[in-house]
Design a protein around this motif. Structure first.
Motif, PDB file in Angstrom:
ATOM      1  N   VAL A  52      -0.119  -0.553  21.714  1.00  0.00           N
ATOM      2  CA  VAL A  52      -1.011   0.170  22.619  1.00  0.00           C
ATOM      3  C   VAL A  52      -0.330   1.426  23.149  1.00  0.00           C
ATOM      4  CG1 VAL A  52      -2.318   0.017  24.764  1.00  0.00           C
ATOM      5  CG2 VAL A  52      -2.248  -1.921  23.202  1.00  0.00           C
ATOM      6  N   ALA A  57       1.779   3.315  21.725  1.00  0.00           N
ATOM      7  CA  ALA A  57       1.758   4.379  20.710  1.00  0.00           C
ATOM      8  C   ALA A  57       0.400   5.065  20.691  1.00  0.00           C
ATOM      9  CB  ALA A  57       2.057   3.790  19.338  1.00  0.00           C
ATOM     10  N   GLN A  58      -0.645   4.253  20.886  1.00  0.00           N
ATOM     11  CA  GLN A  58      -1.986   4.853  20.884  1.00  0.00           C
ATOM     12  C   GLN A  58      -2.191   5.733  22.108  1.00  0.00           C
ATOM     13  OE1 GLN A  58      -4.541   1.526  20.958  1.00  0.00           O
ATOM     14  NE2 GLN A  58      -3.487   0.622  19.237  1.00  0.00           N
ATOM     15  N   LYS A 114       1.267   4.166  -2.889  1.00  0.00           N
ATOM     16  CA  LYS A 114       1.127   5.595  -2.638  1.00  0.00           C
ATOM     17  C   LYS A 114       2.318   6.350  -3.225  1.00  0.00           C
ATOM     18  CE  LYS A 114      -1.718   5.724   1.471  1.00  0.00           C
ATOM     19  NZ  LYS A 114      -1.802   5.995   2.889  1.00  0.00           N
ATOM     20  N   ARG A 144      -7.892  15.310   5.975  1.00  0.00           N
ATOM     21  CA  ARG A 144      -7.439  13.919   6.108  1.00  0.00           C
ATOM     22  C   ARG A 144      -7.882  13.094   4.910  1.00  0.00           C
ATOM     23  NH1 ARG A 144      -9.165  13.968  12.356  1.00  0.00           N
ATOM     24  NH2 ARG A 144      -7.105  14.274  13.283  1.00  0.00           N
ATOM     25  N   PRO A 152      -0.576  -3.454  13.074  1.00  0.00           N
ATOM     26  CA  PRO A 152      -1.333  -2.734  14.095  1.00  0.00           C
ATOM     27  C   PRO A 152      -0.393  -1.926  14.981  1.00  0.00           C
ATOM     28  CG  PRO A 152      -1.906  -5.078  14.077  1.00  0.00           C
ATOM     29  CD  PRO A 152      -0.721  -4.919  13.201  1.00  0.00           C
ATOM     30  N   GLN A 153      -0.864  -0.774  15.404  1.00  0.00           N
ATOM     31  CA  GLN A 153      -0.025   0.052  16.269  1.00  0.00           C
ATOM     32  C   GLN A 153       0.027  -0.548  17.669  1.00  0.00           C
ATOM     33  OE1 GLN A 153      -2.045   3.872  15.653  1.00  0.00           O
ATOM     34  NE2 GLN A 153      -0.001   4.652  15.356  1.00  0.00           N
ATOM     35  N   SER A 156      -0.895  -3.065   6.802  1.00  0.00           N
ATOM     36  CA  SER A 156       0.003  -2.398   7.727  1.00  0.00           C
ATOM     37  C   SER A 156      -0.080  -3.047   9.100  1.00  0.00           C
ATOM     38  CB  SER A 156      -0.368  -0.933   7.825  1.00  0.00           C
ATOM     39  OG  SER A 156      -1.714  -0.832   8.198  1.00  0.00           O
ATOM     40  N   LYS A 187       0.834  -1.217   0.000  1.00  0.00           N
ATOM     41  CA  LYS A 187       0.000   0.000   0.000  1.00  0.00           C
ATOM     42  C   LYS A 187       0.857   1.251   0.000  1.00  0.00           C
ATOM     43  CE  LYS A 187      -4.357  -1.580   1.861  1.00  0.00           C
ATOM     44  NZ  LYS A 187      -5.247  -1.647   3.023  1.00  0.00           N
ATOM     45  N   ARG A 237      -4.912  11.494   2.748  1.00  0.00           N
ATOM     46  CA  ARG A 237      -4.743  10.047   2.875  1.00  0.00           C
ATOM     47  C   ARG A 237      -5.201   9.297   1.630  1.00  0.00           C
ATOM     48  NH1 ARG A 237      -6.763   9.619   9.136  1.00  0.00           N
ATOM     49  NH2 ARG A 237      -5.038  10.827  10.018  1.00  0.00           N
ATOM     50  N   LYS A 293      -1.251   9.287  21.991  1.00  0.00           N
ATOM     51  CA  LYS A 293      -2.096  10.240  21.270  1.00  0.00           C
ATOM     52  C   LYS A 293      -3.121  10.840  22.212  1.00  0.00           C
ATOM     53  CE  LYS A 293      -1.431   8.710  16.647  1.00  0.00           C
ATOM     54  NZ  LYS A 293      -1.975   8.705  15.326  1.00  0.00           N
ATOM     55  N   LYS A 294      -3.060  12.136  22.354  1.00  0.00           N
ATOM     56  CA  LYS A 294      -3.947  12.808  23.303  1.00  0.00           C
ATOM     57  C   LYS A 294      -5.372  12.891  22.775  1.00  0.00           C
ATOM     58  CE  LYS A 294      -1.377  15.956  26.172  1.00  0.00           C
ATOM     59  NZ  LYS A 294      -1.131  17.361  26.431  1.00  0.00           N
ATOM     60  N   LEU A 295      -6.296  12.893  23.707  1.00  0.00           N
ATOM     61  CA  LEU A 295      -7.679  13.093  23.323  1.00  0.00           C
ATOM     62  C   LEU A 295      -7.921  14.586  23.171  1.00  0.00           C
ATOM     63  CD1 LEU A 295      -9.616  10.709  25.723  1.00  0.00           C
ATOM     64  CD2 LEU A 295      -9.118  10.354  23.326  1.00  0.00           C
ATOM     65  N   HIS A 296      -8.414  14.965  22.029  1.00  0.00           N
ATOM     66  CA  HIS A 296      -8.779  16.352  21.877  1.00  0.00           C
ATOM     67  C   HIS A 296      -9.909  16.455  20.858  1.00  0.00           C
ATOM     68  CE1 HIS A 296      -5.960  15.687  18.627  1.00  0.00           C
ATOM     69  NE2 HIS A 296      -6.631  16.605  17.975  1.00  0.00           N
TER      70      HIS A 296
END
Lengths: 536, 251
Positions: A296, A298-299, A182, A319, A293-294, A291, A178, A323, A302-305
């Motif tokens: 945990v 790494a996830q 790209k 996006r 899986p990331q 791809s 993939k 993408r 990522k901040k919640l916003h």
């Protein structure tokens, strides 16, 4: 079995013509629309060839031209074919179905190779066939001769496609498919841009004996370049050139020999690609497709916003564009063309008269209008089947349309600002004139964007798999023409005002015109989307 | 509350829904029917994706055609096929939904976390949706329908593609939500699901509502020992699998 698969492919290709009624008419309009580019190319080239053929000194240029064209087309096909090969051989939706059928995998992969060739034929049809037909008509050869030449041409396409396939397999062996696709798509975009830029540098009129820009020097350098191409018998493109020019030599054995060479090479590529793809399958190259899986952790980083609604919508639009490689490619091509245009056009920007100065920006204006209307038009079907979420969302259409307009028009506005800045640095003009040009371009970008939205809303095809079918072909042309027409009307209003030395009134009227255009475009777009019946 | 009154929808010469009337209030209502009977068309009209040719549809007393924006705020919808934004991650997509439905931020995010946890999406929340399996996409689609805490849920084949664990969680959740006053309309082909969860069943055939009632009421009408499958086949005119018998005999 491979014939059965090809028959199936043929049915899919011609499905638009089955069923009758408006579907048939639309397909016919689409085909007529698709013929415009090759027909325009044909007329330009045929005219040039006729002029060259009249003079014995320039007669040989035809062969050089054909030789270079065929080489160029082959070269482009090798690279533009890469994403198609990766898609067809590894990511196509029908692969799972086909491999579950009692058909040898080698046959399936050979079919996939031929399917890639069919996709590549479109490019050859648009740029190669007009050249071939021009040669045949210029040399006054028997028109039926076209048929064997076209058959050999179809076989010839298998050679660059084969090279492209081998490169794609090599990449697939080592990199995730993939991501490679790209990257290949972006490389393709750069190539298209490079091709366009080189055509801008190279003025064909310099080679035209009846043109005012005719240059003996340019013809000489073209001849020298062409000789080095035409003489190389190892270039597959020259094999095809020998077939095309067979009637000139009246040597049928040469025709047969080169046709056989091309057919043999095509067959070798067909078998080789099927075999190699089969071996890659054995080595389970599929693992490279998806791809990983990331983790945990790494996830969790990522901040919640959550942003307010309009920025959230803009972010979503962004996006979707960034993408989707093909959409990103369209964006980059349009924006790059707008930015680099001053390098190729000779703006009489030094002119003190606002009217003549503004009119010198016509090519830039055309591209700004095209970019803005095309990008906004595509932004609606870009949603694909998930568009229904906007239909069930408790928000007015104006909000979603505003996000799409801002996302797609702002980059054009930035690009045109850079473009005008570049142009001004090359040909200094007064700040007042810079301001007028910028305002005119910005307003036109917004107006054209609204027109694009309207056509996108009216003609979106949310079930597209190929970006060419995001809106119907007819709608693409009508939309482009409508956007250009709106721009012409606007510029006429501006032009008349400036001609009468009523600068301020001219700009006020122009602003009012664009505002009305914007209102009508966005209102109709909202109306069409509201009325759209979700039958998907 | 869902109110459908005398709704009709045509596609060319095909009469997809024919004068359908239905009232559903604080219950789990299951709409059954053979393929092409008009279930999805009904659901799409209910959600505003299709416009009825005639009739009225209101959700919690709000007419979905006259007041589309207010009407759409009332329900959560999960379609049969989870057509999500492939190029967004589940996390980004739910962000978008939270904002679109004006859900208070903290509440929406907390609810998202819980739903991600229940449907075991948490580990995949930052992957692109295009890389998820069909089952995972379906779970994200269900979270989308539930995250803004709607009073009405419209679910088209919600258990399709779900693993048994997730299907069980969904069934428990829907039952619990109905007990708390939520109205649920769902379509399914899985009669076992209908038998075990529903308050009332409606069977739609050729665009018309053939029968409506609780399972007991249906059994009372069609025979005490009859399974829902038998009743369904009787109503839809497939009492005997004669074509299958013929086929097997010819084998």
């Amino acid at each position: 079995m491979i014939l059965l698969l090809l028959k199936n492919r043929w049915r899919i290709l011609t499905s638009a013509f089955r069923g009758g009624g408006t579907k048939n008419k639309r397909s016919l309009v689409k085909i007529i629309g698709l013929l415009i580019v090759p027909v325009l190319i044909f007329f330009q080239i045929h005219n040039l060839f006729r002029m060259w053929a009249l003079n014995p000194e320039t007669g040989e240029l035809i062969r050089h031209f054909v030789s270079m064209s065929m080489f160029g087309i082959s070269f482009v096909l090798v690279f533009t074919g890469l994403p198609v090969v990766l898609h067809q051989h590894f990511l196509a939706e029908d692969l799972a179905l086909l491999t579950a059928l009692p058909i040898s995998k080698k046959v399936i992969f050979q079919y996939k190779f031929l399917d890639t060739c069919i996709s590549n034929f479109g490019f050859f049809f648009a740029f190669g066939l007009p050249v071939i037909i021009s040669v045949v008509l210029t040399l006054n050869t028997f028109l039926l001769f076209l048929l064997p030449v076209i058959i050999v041409s179809i076989l010839f396409i298998m050679i660059p496609t084969g090279i492209s396939t081998l490169i794609a397999f090599l990449l697939a062996r080592f990199f995730p498919i993939k991501k490679t696709r790209k990257l290949a798509t972006l490389v393709m975009a750069l190539l298209i841009l490079g091709g366009w830029a080189s055509v801008q540098f190279f003025h064909f009129s310099q080679l035209d004996p009846v043109s005012l820009e005719y240059s003996a020097e340019a013809v000489q350098s073209f001849r020298a370049m062409g000789s080095s191409f035409s003489g190389n018998i190892f270039l597959p493109s020259n094999w095809l050139v020998n077939v095309i020019f067979y009637p000139l030599h009246q040597n049928s054995s040469l025709f047969v020999i080169y046709s056989m060479i091309i057919a043999t090479a095509a067959l070798i590529f067909l078998l080789l690609c099927g075999e190699l793809r089969f071996r890659l399958e054995e080595k389970a190259v599929w693992s490279a497709v998806s791809s990983r899986p990331q983790s945990v952790s790494a996830q969790q980083k990522k901040k919640l916003h959550v942003l307010p609604l309009l920025p959230t919508l803009l972010l979503k639009e962004n996006r979707l564009v960034f993408r989707d490689t093909r959409m990103l490619q369209s964006n980059l091509i349009f924006l790059a063309i707008v930015i680099v245009l001053p390098f190729f056009s000779d703006n009489s920007a030094g002119s003190t008269e606002t009217l003549s100065m503004i009119s010198s920006y016509t090519p830039l204006t055309i591209f700004v209008v095209l970019a803005s209307s095309s990008l906004t038009r595509l932004s609606i079907p870009l949603e694909r089947f998930s568009f229904f979420y906007l239909k069930v969302a408790p928000r007015p259409w104006s909000l979603f349309l505003a996000a799409k307009l801002i996302r797609n028009v702002v980059p054009v506005i930035i690009a045109v600002t850079i473009s005008v800045a570049v142009s001004t640095s090359r040909n200094p003009i007064s700040m007042a004139n810079v301001f007028y040009v910028l305002v005119a371009e910005w307003l036109l970008a917004i107006g054209a964007g609204a027109v694009g939205l309207m056509f996108g809303a009216r003609s979106a095809q949310f079930d597209w798999t190929d970006p060419r079918y995001m809106v119907s072909a007819g709608a693409s042309y009508v939309s482009t023409l409508a956007a250009l027409l709106c721009a012409v009307i606007g510029l006429t209003i501006l032009g008349i005002g400036l001609y009468l030395n009523q600068r301020v009134i001219a700009f006020v009227l122009f602003f009012v015109y664009v505002f009305i255009l914007f209102q009508i475009g966005s209102h109709l777009a909202a109306k069409y989307l509201e009325r759209l019946e979700w039958i998907y | 509350m869902i109110s459908i009154e005398n709704v009709t929808k045509r596609f060319g010469s095909l009469l997809a829904v024919d004068h359908l009337s239905l009232n559903i209030d604080r219950e789990l209502f299951i709409l059954l029917g053979p393929n092409g009977a008009g279930k999805t068309t009904t659901v799409k009209m209910l959600t505003g994706l299709l416009k009825p040719d005639a009739g009225q549809i209101s959700i919690n007393g709000i007419d979905i055609i006259d007041q589309p924006l207010d009407g759409k705020k009332q329900f959560g919808y999960a379609p049969e096929y989870p057509n999500l934004y492939d190029k967004l991650t589940p996390r980004e997509f739910i962000d978008f939904i939270i904002k679109v439905y004006s859900t208070p931020e903290e509440q929406g995010l907390a609810r998202m976390e819980k739903l991600f946890d229940i449907f075991e999406i948490s580990d995949r929340r930052n992957e692109l949706i295009e890389d998820l399996s069909n089952g995972m996409k379906k779970k994200v689609s269900l979270v989308t329908a539930l995250v803004h805490q709607p009073k009405v849920l419209v679910l088209d084949e919600p258990t399709v593609a779900l693993d048994p664990k997730a299907a069980r969680h969904l069934k428990d959740m829907l039952r619990g939500l109905v007990d708390k006053g939520v109205t649920v309309l769902m379509t399914t082909h899985i009669l076992e699901v209908a038998e075990t969860m529903c308050d009332r069943i409606g069977i739609i055939n050729k665009g018309q509502l053939s029968v409506i009632g609780t399972l007991e009421e249906l059994r009372h009408s069609y025979g005490k020992d009859q399974s829902l499958e038998d009743i369904f086949l009787k109503i839809t005119g497939e009492t005997k699998a004669t074509k299958v018998d013929e086929f097997l005999r010819s084998e």
